[in-house]
Design an enzyme around this catalytic site. Structure first.
Site, short mmCIF file in Angstrom:
data_model
loop_
_atom_site.label_atom_id
_atom_site.label_comp_id
_atom_site.label_asym_id
_atom_site.label_seq_id
_atom_site.Cartn_x
_atom_site.Cartn_y
_atom_site.Cartn_z
N LYS A 44 0.83 -1.21 0.00
CA LYS A 44 0.00 0.00 0.00
C LYS A 44 0.86 1.26 0.00
O LYS A 44 0.36 2.37 -0.07
CB LYS A 44 -0.91 0.04 1.23
N LYS A 46 2.60 2.22 2.63
CA LYS A 46 2.49 2.79 3.98
C LYS A 46 3.54 2.17 4.88
O LYS A 46 3.75 0.97 4.87
CB LYS A 46 1.11 2.47 4.57
N1 C2G Z 1 -10.56 7.04 8.84
C1 C2G Z 1 -11.55 7.98 9.14
N2 C2G Z 1 -11.19 9.23 9.52
C2 C2G Z 1 -9.88 9.57 9.61
C3 C2G Z 1 -8.87 8.62 9.34
C4 C2G Z 1 -9.25 7.34 8.94
O1 C2G Z 1 -12.76 7.69 9.05
N3 C2G Z 1 -9.56 10.84 9.99
C5 C2G Z 1 -10.99 5.71 8.41
C6 C2G Z 1 -10.51 5.37 7.00
O2 C2G Z 1 -11.41 5.91 6.04
C7 C2G Z 1 -10.53 3.83 7.03
C8 C2G Z 1 -10.19 3.51 8.50
O3 C2G Z 1 -10.41 4.73 9.26
O4 C2G Z 1 -11.85 3.36 6.75
C9 C2G Z 1 -8.75 3.07 8.66
O5 C2G Z 1 -7.91 4.09 8.15
P1 C2G Z 1 -6.44 3.65 7.64
O6 C2G Z 1 -5.78 2.88 8.70
O7 C2G Z 1 -5.78 4.86 7.05
O8 C2G Z 1 -6.85 2.64 6.48
P2 C2G Z 1 -6.35 2.57 4.96
O9 C2G Z 1 -4.88 2.73 4.90
O10 C2G Z 1 -7.23 3.48 4.20
O11 C2G Z 1 -6.63 1.01 4.65
O12 C2G Z 1 -8.00 -2.45 1.77
C10 C2G Z 1 -8.33 -1.23 2.36
C11 C2G Z 1 -7.18 -0.62 3.10
O13 C2G Z 1 -6.53 -1.55 3.95
C12 C2G Z 1 -7.69 0.56 3.92
#
Ligand code: C2G
Length: 133
Positions: A44, A46
């Protein structure tokens, strides 16, 4: 028993994550979190501060979370939906209409919840760095 599934890295857990998990759980009775593995985070693009085991340990302490499974691949979602008899897949709105989720609509509900403004793992890191200068 309505089963909800969500995906993410959940690094440096913050209230944006908590609000997502709280609202996701409110859509059903049982919340499964597919937590990105360290290897999948590399795919990803990350780099999480905490490794998978630590991020899992922290998430296990959250009252809304009932089960944590590893997310190791973009393409495991349909298998997850079938294996865990998922009724609803929930993601934050930054994923809205993403082909990585839309195809699941043939198999279960897909719900996008408003992303919490002004908080992110990146912002936390940047703010800490700013205060160190
Ligand atoms: N999120 C949120 N508000 C934020 C930050 C994050 O609602 N200020 C939500 C994201 O939209 C996601 C969840 O929290 O639904 C987890 O965020 P991340 O850990 O950044 O997930 P991400 O890297 O987007 O991974 O296959 C899908 C991916 O694994 C999603």
């Amino acid at each position: 028993m309505k089963r909800v599934l969500t995906y993410g890295t959940f690094d440096l857990l913050h209230y944006g994550h908590i609000r997502l998990l709280k609202r996701a759980k409110a859509l059903g009775d049982y919340l499964i979190v597919a937590l990105s593995t360290d290897e999948f985070n590399e795919i990803k693009g990350k780099k999480a501060y905490h490794n998978y085991e630590t991020r899992k340990e922290i998430l296990e302490a959250i009252r809304y979370v009932d089960l944590i499974i590893p997310e190791y691949d973009w393409d495991q979602k349909l298998d997850d939906v079938k294996t865990y008899h998922v009724d609803v897949v929930v993601m934050g709105s930054d994923w809205k209409d993403s082909p990585k989720f839309e195809y699941l609509k043939d198999y279960c509900e897909v719900v996008y919840l408003d992303r919490t403004e002004n908080i992110s793992t990146t912002k936390i890191k940047e703010d800490i760095m700013k205060n160190l200068k």
